[in-house]
Write a protein that holds these residues in place. Structure first.
Motif, PDB file in Angstrom:
ATOM      1  N   ILE A 177      52.530  39.907  18.056  1.00 53.46           N
ATOM      2  CA  ILE A 177      52.489  40.816  16.911  1.00 53.46           C
ATOM      3  C   ILE A 177      51.058  41.291  16.661  1.00 53.46           C
ATOM      4  CG2 ILE A 177      52.786  40.939  14.396  1.00 53.46           C
ATOM      5  CD1 ILE A 177      55.246  39.130  14.764  1.00 53.46           C
ATOM      6  N   ILE A 178      50.094  40.379  16.794  1.00 49.54           N
ATOM      7  CA  ILE A 178      48.704  40.738  16.529  1.00 49.54           C
ATOM      8  C   ILE A 178      48.134  41.608  17.633  1.00 49.54           C
ATOM      9  CG2 ILE A 178      46.360  39.817  16.312  1.00 49.54           C
ATOM     10  CD1 ILE A 178      47.623  37.350  14.968  1.00 49.54           C
ATOM     11  N   PHE A 179      48.306  41.206  18.888  1.00 57.95           N
ATOM     12  CA  PHE A 179      47.643  41.880  20.005  1.00 57.95           C
ATOM     13  C   PHE A 179      48.562  42.777  20.813  1.00 57.95           C
ATOM     14  CE2 PHE A 179      45.346  37.812  19.467  1.00 57.95           C
ATOM     15  CZ  PHE A 179      44.134  38.335  19.022  1.00 57.95           C
ATOM     16  N   LEU A 225      56.217  30.098  18.166  1.00 60.85           N
ATOM     17  CA  LEU A 225      55.648  30.782  17.001  1.00 60.85           C
ATOM     18  C   LEU A 225      54.257  31.340  17.288  1.00 60.85           C
ATOM     19  CD1 LEU A 225      56.788  28.422  14.103  1.00 60.85           C
ATOM     20  CD2 LEU A 225      57.653  30.697  14.649  1.00 60.85           C
ATOM     21  N   ILE A 226      53.444  30.583  18.015  1.00 66.01           N
ATOM     22  CA  ILE A 226      52.109  31.066  18.384  1.00 66.01           C
ATOM     23  C   ILE A 226      52.229  32.287  19.282  1.00 66.01           C
ATOM     24  CG2 ILE A 226      50.036  30.494  19.728  1.00 66.01           C
ATOM     25  CD1 ILE A 226      50.360  27.607  18.644  1.00 66.01           C
TER      26      ILE A 226
END
Length: 160
Positions: A152-154, A145-146
């Motif tokens: 998704i963020i970076f 999940l991390i």
């Protein structure tokens, strides 16, 4: 008479050292750490007797089981018995090792010996995987999940 006194004195000193080491707990520590040697020794002895053509190849089955189990016991005495919660499928794998040794070194072994060894090894692997999944699986899920969230963020931004 001086040789007799020397021998008696040497025996008394050795007994005193043994008593002192026992009282200091040295033997308890050594026994607690190295007792799997008493499981390993018969397994190695069976292998030795087979390879010196004293015993038939069937002794490789218990020999392989004993050697593999002694390795598991050594791991538990070194890293703690809580490790048994993770490595218990190794006992099924020990049977597979014994059967595989019998198949490998006996040209007249029964037809199903290799199949039984492979099935037990696969079963052991599956149970080991399930054990790891259920005991530390939440950590794996958290790491996935991390990783997905970080991607998704970076990750590479696409314009629509």
């Amino acid at each position: 008479m001086s040789k007799n006194r020397y021998s008696v004195g040497l025996i008394i000193v050795i007994v005193g050292i043994i008593l002192l080491l026992g009282k200091l707990g040295v033997f308890g520590f050594v026994w607690g750490l190295f007792w799997p040697v008493f499981v390993l020794a018969p397994g190695l002895l069976l292998h030795f007797l087979y390879f010196n053509r004293v015993l038939p190849s069937a002794v490789l089955i218990p020999g392989g089981i004993l050697v593999t189990c002694s390795i598991l016991f050594f791991l538990c005495t070194i890293f703690g018995w809580s490790l048994m919660a993770y490595i218990w499928p190794g006992f099924i794998f020990a049977i597979a090792v014994g059967l595989y040794e019998f198949y490998t070194f006996d040209k007249y072994s029964p037809r199903g010996t290799l199949m039984a060894a492979v099935v037990l090894a696969i079963l052991s692997g599956i149970l080991f995987g399930v054990t790891i999944l259920f005991t530390v699986g939440i950590y794996l899920i958290a790491l996935v999940l991390i990783g997905v969230g970080a991607y998704i963020i970076f990750g590479k931004r696409r314009s629509w």
